[in-house]
Design a protein around this motif. Structure first.
Motif: not given
Length: 475
Positions: A222, A224-225, A395, A399
């Motif tokens: 994950d 995005a976390r 992604a 990030r």
């Protein structure tokens, strides 16, 4: 059956005793080793042994068919049919689902209704590795580089359990001749074998397994976390994890083979010390790199047909190498990215040979800058390799630039120490390790056993609980 398990320890003790007891009688020893290897392979799923036997049968029939053809065109046709038959099980088990899904999606985008039957196929462990070994055998017969082996030797060559599930990819001339000589137990390098086995266990259990749970799996699961520092360290941690996991496995495999009196080719040679991507592939998964070079890149024409054709051959080789690793687009893109790296490197080498591009200064600072640049390029590609899709990889890379102010609880001292331990081994001088191995070889059986027991206790103490599968089992 995983190497670092009680099951394997019991299995190997029994096989070790039977191996050396029967070593003097090849007619009994060879069937015994084939049977033991089939038990090892069938431990995951007993049905797999029928696939292994079928591939072995097809391989020998194909090799005999090729060997009996003396007319050039018929010999080439026999080779093509033989390789096609040999690789067919791999194509079905590994790529059928990938093919049907993509054909269906492509047809839908053109407004066509195509619905090939969708079958859930479980990928048998190790099929990619022993299929490549089988192809090497058939092609070497075609080239005249190797003679037809006996049926028993061929079956043992493909099934020999130390290399069976995740390599190294052993060539016919590297293993089959060893099957016909009598091994002397007095000549076994026990200390060298234990060095490889214990080192492999440490890399796998202590470093790779720890990094997987501590940072790699959460970050890639994950993105995005997680903050930018966590993502950057997570990507670097995966580079260390996959090296320690895969090189650890092959070190154990080579060490186990040593205890049985066999020599396997080296598979890793400090790949993260490479100063170019070309050099990286000469040091990483070396048996696969040589296989791709000798059985794909050179037959395509290699670098013999001009620069443009060379770049195309490099790209085809690496795209297929990526697809060999997995039936998913992110593996294909990973291979294509490495193909682009290699093409650019070849272009630069050509420019330097023509005097159109200056050689970089031969200084330690430049060498370290080259290593850092190469490691960065490899880590970018590893992101595609580890992510579950190209979109997730993009992604993750995005990030690394956008979340530097967020807290980074996963970047801990143990994580940094584990990463450092994995990377420092790439640059340690050889001499201290050779001295340590020499000291180990001088120990008598009791002190050697105590030392091994102590190292095993240290590994089990430092490593996380449980035994995670080796990464390359899925390939």
């Amino acid at each position: 059956m995983l190497f670092p398990t009680t099951d394997f320890a019991i299995f190997f003790c029994l096989v070790f005793l039977g191996h050396w007891w029967l070593n003097h009688n090849p007619r009994v020893w060879k069937p015994f080793m084939i049977a033991a290897s089939y038990v090892f392979y069938g431990w995951w799923n007993w049905r797999y042994v029928f696939l292994l036997a079928a591939v072995s049968l097809i391989t020998q029939v194909a090799a005999i068919a090729v060997d009996r053809q003396h007319h050039a065109k018929r010999r080439t046709l026999a080779l093509a049919l033989g390789v096609a038959a040999t690789i067919a099980p791999l194509l079905y088990f590994k790529y059928y689902g990938f093919f049907t899904v993509n054909v269906t999606n492509a047809a839908t985008s053109f407004g066509l209704h195509v619905a090939p039957p969708l079958i859930q196929v479980v990928l048998p462990v190790g099929v990619s590795f022993y299929t490549f070994m089988a192809i090497a055998y058939v092609v070497d017969i075609y080239r005249g580089d190797f003679e037809i082996a006996s049926w028993v030797d061929l079956f043992l060559y493909l099934s020999f359990f130390p290399h069976l599930v995740a390599g190294p990819i052993v060539r016919p001339n590297e293993l089959i001749p060893q099957l016909v000589v009598r091994r002397d137990p007095r000549q076994i390098d026990v200390a060298g074998a234990m060095w490889l086995i214990l080192g492999g266990l440490f890399k796998k259990v202590v470093i790779a397994n720890y990094l997987a749970g501590a940072i790699v799996d959460p970050v890639f699961g994950d993105p995005a976390r997680h903050s930018s520092p966590e993502v950057v360290i997570g990507i670097v941690a995966y580079a260390v994890q996959i090296y320690c996991d895969f090189s650890g496995y092959t070190d154990i495999a080579i060490g186990v083979a040593k205890l049985l009196g066999f020599r396997f080719p080296q598979n890793f040679d400090r790949p993260y010390s490479a100063r170019s991507v070309q050099e990286f592939w000469r040091r990483w998964h070396m048996t696969l790199s040589r296989w791709l070079r000798d059985y794909l890149y050179i037959p395509l024409g290699g670098n013999r047909k001009g620069s443009a054709r060379t770049y195309l051959n490099l790209m085809i080789t690496m795209l297929l190498g990526g697809l060999w690793h997995g039936a998913a687009w992110h593996f294909v893109v990973w291979g294509g990215l490495h193909g682009a790296y290699l093409a650019v490197g070849h272009w630069k080498d050509g420019k330097r040979e023509a005097g159109q591009l200056a050689e970089p200064p031969d200084t330690p600072l430049v060498h370290w800058m080259q290593r850092l640049a190469t490691f960065t390029l490899v880590c970018i590609a590893w992101t595609l390799f580890r992510a579950d899709s190209v979109a997730t990889a993009v992604a993750l890379l995005a990030r690394t630039l956008t979340a530097w102010r967020l807290p980074s609880p996963l970047v801990t001292t143990p994580v940094l120490l584990a990463i450092s331990a994995g990377l420092v081994t790439q640059f340690l001088p050889h001499r201290p390790a050779e001295r340590l191995k020499a000291a180990l070889s001088r120990l008598r059986p009791v002190p050697l056993g105590i030392t091994v027991a102590g190292v095993l206790f240290l590994i089990t103490t430092l490593g996380p609980r449980g035994v995670a599968p080796f990464i390359y089992f899925q390939f």
